[in-house]
Design a protein around this motif. Structure first.
Motif, mmCIF file in Angstrom:
data_model
loop_
_atom_site.group_PDB
_atom_site.id
_atom_site.type_symbol
_atom_site.label_atom_id
_atom_site.label_comp_id
_atom_site.label_asym_id
_atom_site.label_seq_id
_atom_site.Cartn_x
_atom_site.Cartn_y
_atom_site.Cartn_z
ATOM 1 N N ASP A 1 65.255 -37.685 -99.901
ATOM 2 C CA ASP A 1 64.318 -37.128 -100.760
ATOM 3 C C ASP A 1 64.764 -38.002 -102.130
ATOM 4 O O ASP A 1 63.896 -38.627 -102.961
ATOM 5 C CB ASP A 1 64.037 -36.027 -101.017
ATOM 6 C CG ASP A 1 62.590 -35.439 -101.295
ATOM 7 O OD1 ASP A 1 61.831 -36.426 -101.643
ATOM 8 O OD2 ASP A 1 62.449 -34.362 -101.811
ATOM 9 N N LEU B 1 63.229 -28.055 -97.128
ATOM 10 C CA LEU B 1 61.752 -27.862 -97.811
ATOM 11 C C LEU B 1 61.661 -26.433 -98.398
ATOM 12 O O LEU B 1 61.088 -26.369 -99.405
ATOM 13 C CB LEU B 1 60.731 -28.232 -96.564
ATOM 14 C CG LEU B 1 60.568 -29.772 -96.312
ATOM 15 C CD1 LEU B 1 59.585 -29.850 -95.267
ATOM 16 C CD2 LEU B 1 60.299 -30.509 -97.557
ATOM 17 N N LEU C 1 62.143 -39.897 -98.125
ATOM 18 C CA LEU C 1 62.114 -38.836 -97.087
ATOM 19 C C LEU C 1 60.883 -39.123 -96.118
ATOM 20 O O LEU C 1 61.034 -38.790 -94.889
ATOM 21 C CB LEU C 1 61.618 -37.394 -98.096
ATOM 22 C CG LEU C 1 61.885 -36.280 -97.194
ATOM 23 C CD1 LEU C 1 62.705 -35.150 -97.699
ATOM 24 C CD2 LEU C 1 60.370 -35.785 -96.610
ATOM 25 N N ASP C 2 59.646 -39.466 -96.651
ATOM 26 C CA ASP C 2 58.631 -39.569 -95.605
ATOM 27 C C ASP C 2 59.008 -40.828 -94.683
ATOM 28 O O ASP C 2 58.683 -40.676 -93.457
ATOM 29 C CB ASP C 2 57.544 -40.043 -96.437
ATOM 30 C CG ASP C 2 56.953 -38.686 -97.070
ATOM 31 O OD1 ASP C 2 57.274 -37.631 -96.640
ATOM 32 O OD2 ASP C 2 56.025 -39.007 -98.082
ATOM 33 N N LEU C 3 59.493 -41.865 -95.148
ATOM 34 C CA LEU C 3 59.838 -43.068 -94.374
ATOM 35 C C LEU C 3 60.790 -42.440 -93.353
ATOM 36 O O LEU C 3 60.722 -42.829 -91.999
ATOM 37 C CB LEU C 3 60.540 -44.154 -95.001
ATOM 38 C CG LEU C 3 60.739 -45.567 -94.517
ATOM 39 C CD1 LEU C 3 60.833 -46.583 -95.247
ATOM 40 C CD2 LEU C 3 62.275 -45.339 -93.728
ATOM 41 N N TRP D 1 68.618 -34.478 -95.788
ATOM 42 C CA TRP D 1 67.025 -34.656 -96.241
ATOM 43 C C TRP D 1 67.010 -34.659 -97.749
ATOM 44 O O TRP D 1 66.134 -35.389 -98.158
ATOM 45 C CB TRP D 1 66.506 -33.682 -95.617
ATOM 46 C CG TRP D 1 65.954 -33.776 -94.086
ATOM 47 C CD1 TRP D 1 66.635 -32.991 -93.078
ATOM 48 C CD2 TRP D 1 65.185 -34.808 -93.511
ATOM 49 N NE1 TRP D 1 66.098 -33.415 -91.955
ATOM 50 C CE2 TRP D 1 65.151 -34.581 -92.110
ATOM 51 C CE3 TRP D 1 64.374 -35.745 -94.059
ATOM 52 C CZ2 TRP D 1 64.554 -35.207 -91.126
ATOM 53 C CZ3 TRP D 1 63.943 -36.475 -93.151
ATOM 54 C CH2 TRP D 1 63.692 -36.197 -91.650
ATOM 55 N N GLN E 1 67.955 -41.044 -88.500
ATOM 56 C CA GLN E 1 67.957 -40.243 -89.588
ATOM 57 C C GLN E 1 69.127 -40.742 -90.452
ATOM 58 O O GLN E 1 69.158 -40.914 -91.693
ATOM 59 C CB GLN E 1 67.739 -38.861 -89.328
ATOM 60 C CG GLN E 1 67.748 -38.067 -90.803
ATOM 61 C CD GLN E 1 67.913 -36.520 -90.537
ATOM 62 O OE1 GLN E 1 67.971 -36.021 -89.637
ATOM 63 N NE2 GLN E 1 67.857 -36.038 -91.713
ATOM 64 N N GLY F 1 59.876 -40.088 -85.160
ATOM 65 C CA GLY F 1 59.344 -39.204 -86.067
ATOM 66 C C GLY F 1 60.276 -37.883 -85.770
ATOM 67 O O GLY F 1 61.158 -37.595 -85.484
ATOM 68 N N ASP F 2 59.192 -36.764 -85.845
ATOM 69 C CA ASP F 2 59.808 -35.549 -85.609
ATOM 70 C C ASP F 2 60.031 -35.168 -84.101
ATOM 71 O O ASP F 2 60.536 -34.140 -83.745
ATOM 72 C CB ASP F 2 58.457 -34.411 -85.775
ATOM 73 C CG ASP F 2 58.309 -34.337 -87.383
ATOM 74 O OD1 ASP F 2 59.307 -34.572 -88.208
ATOM 75 O OD2 ASP F 2 57.273 -33.880 -87.666
ATOM 76 N N ARG G 1 61.343 -39.542 -92.263
ATOM 77 C CA ARG G 1 60.669 -38.529 -91.368
ATOM 78 C C ARG G 1 59.801 -39.069 -90.243
ATOM 79 O O ARG G 1 59.887 -38.711 -89.135
ATOM 80 C CB ARG G 1 59.830 -37.418 -92.334
ATOM 81 C CG ARG G 1 59.384 -36.419 -91.177
ATOM 82 C CD ARG G 1 58.732 -35.099 -92.152
ATOM 83 N NE ARG G 1 58.296 -34.355 -91.175
ATOM 84 C CZ ARG G 1 57.683 -33.218 -91.798
ATOM 85 N NH1 ARG G 1 57.514 -32.941 -92.792
ATOM 86 N NH2 ARG G 1 57.128 -32.208 -90.288
ATOM 87 N N ASN G 2 58.997 -40.491 -90.719
ATOM 88 C CA ASN G 2 58.269 -40.808 -89.740
ATOM 89 C C ASN G 2 58.631 -41.912 -88.878
ATOM 90 O O ASN G 2 57.954 -42.152 -87.712
ATOM 91 C CB ASN G 2 56.942 -41.231 -90.450
ATOM 92 C CG ASN G 2 56.131 -39.909 -91.381
ATOM 93 O OD1 ASN G 2 56.132 -39.016 -90.732
ATOM 94 N ND2 ASN G 2 55.750 -40.279 -92.472
ATOM 95 N N GLU G 3 59.599 -42.423 -89.342
ATOM 96 C CA GLU G 3 59.604 -44.190 -88.857
ATOM 97 C C GLU G 3 61.309 -44.018 -88.093
ATOM 98 O O GLU G 3 61.366 -44.996 -87.261
ATOM 99 C CB GLU G 3 59.798 -45.025 -89.898
ATOM 100 C CG GLU G 3 58.178 -45.052 -90.476
ATOM 101 C CD GLU G 3 57.994 -46.159 -91.119
ATOM 102 O OE1 GLU G 3 58.490 -47.471 -90.882
ATOM 103 O OE2 GLU G 3 57.050 -46.296 -92.114
#
Ligand code: ZN
Length: 219
Positions: free
Chosen positions: A173, A214, A178-180, A169, A14, A194-195, A182-184
């Motif tokens: 964003d 969030l 953020l999604d990249l 985070w 991250q 990811g998580d 979070r997932n990759e």
């Protein structure tokens, strides 16, 4: 030296992925350098390669596996169980002594060869897990040492030094990734992308930061 290029010490986690996109925003040309240091979860290097490809930055891996054999730590020793929290009065056994000193020194030589003066690392003193080489004093000291060692004017950037996981985070964003991230990315000590596994110290820190961010965002 090229003031428009930066080299990111990049693990595919991250923090360093956030730094990679931060560097893309601040420099014209970005290089990512990953290390094989005998870590249990070597697939993190393949994930790093994939993220670098998507980010359209130059990517290279250095094999420095011998450092995993120098000392005893649970990130490289498969027989050791990782500390779930920081033991009183000492560093957790996930600490790899000298890792940031070593990685940044190699990164500086690599950068110098390419005329790059800016180095970027995702270390943070805020969520201090007991790793002495994540502290600001160490980075400043190393910056001086590298410049004296090579008669150069390196600048080590630490965009995450004074921000916590929730703010990291927020930065992701703001950078639109953020999604990249979070997932990759892979931060989990149990090697789950990811998580992650959800319960190791790295997953806990990451999840709590995300929940806090969030929650604040949605208020
Ligand atoms: Zn985990």
């Amino acid at each position: 030296m090229n003031r428009e290029a930066a080299l990111v010490v990049f693990s595919g986690g991250q923090d360093s992925t956030t730094c990679l996109f931060w560097a893309k925003r601040n420099f014209k040309k970005v290089y990512a350098l990953s290390f094989l240091y005998g870590q249990k979860h070597q697939k993190e290097v393949e994930l790093a390669r994939e993220i670098a490809r998507k980010a359209e930055v130059e990517f290279e891996v250095m094999d420095v596996s011998f450092i995993g054999t120098l000392g005893h730590n649970s990130l490289t020793d498969t027989a050791m169980v990782m500390d779930q929290e920081k033991p009183a009065g000492s560093v957790p056994n996930t600490f790899v002594p000298g890792r940031n000193l070593f990685f940044l020194s190699i990164a500086a030589v690599y950068a110098r060869e390419r005329g790059i003066s800016h180095l970027v690392t995702g270390v943070s003193q805020t969520d201090f897990s007991g790793y002495p080489d994540c502290r600001d004093a160490f980075i400043k000291s190393l910056n001086v040492t590298l410049n004296l060692a090579m008669d150069e004017q390196f600048v080590i950037h630490t965009p995450l030094m004074w921000i916590d996981k929730a703010e990291t985070w927020a930065l992701a964003d703001e950078l639109g990734v953020l999604d990249l991230i979070r997932n990759e990315t892979l931060t989990c000590y149990n090697g789950i992308q990811g998580d992650g596994c959800g319960h190791c110290p790295a997953c806990t820190l990451r999840r709590e930061g995300l929940e806090k961010y969030l929650k604040n965002k949605n208020q």
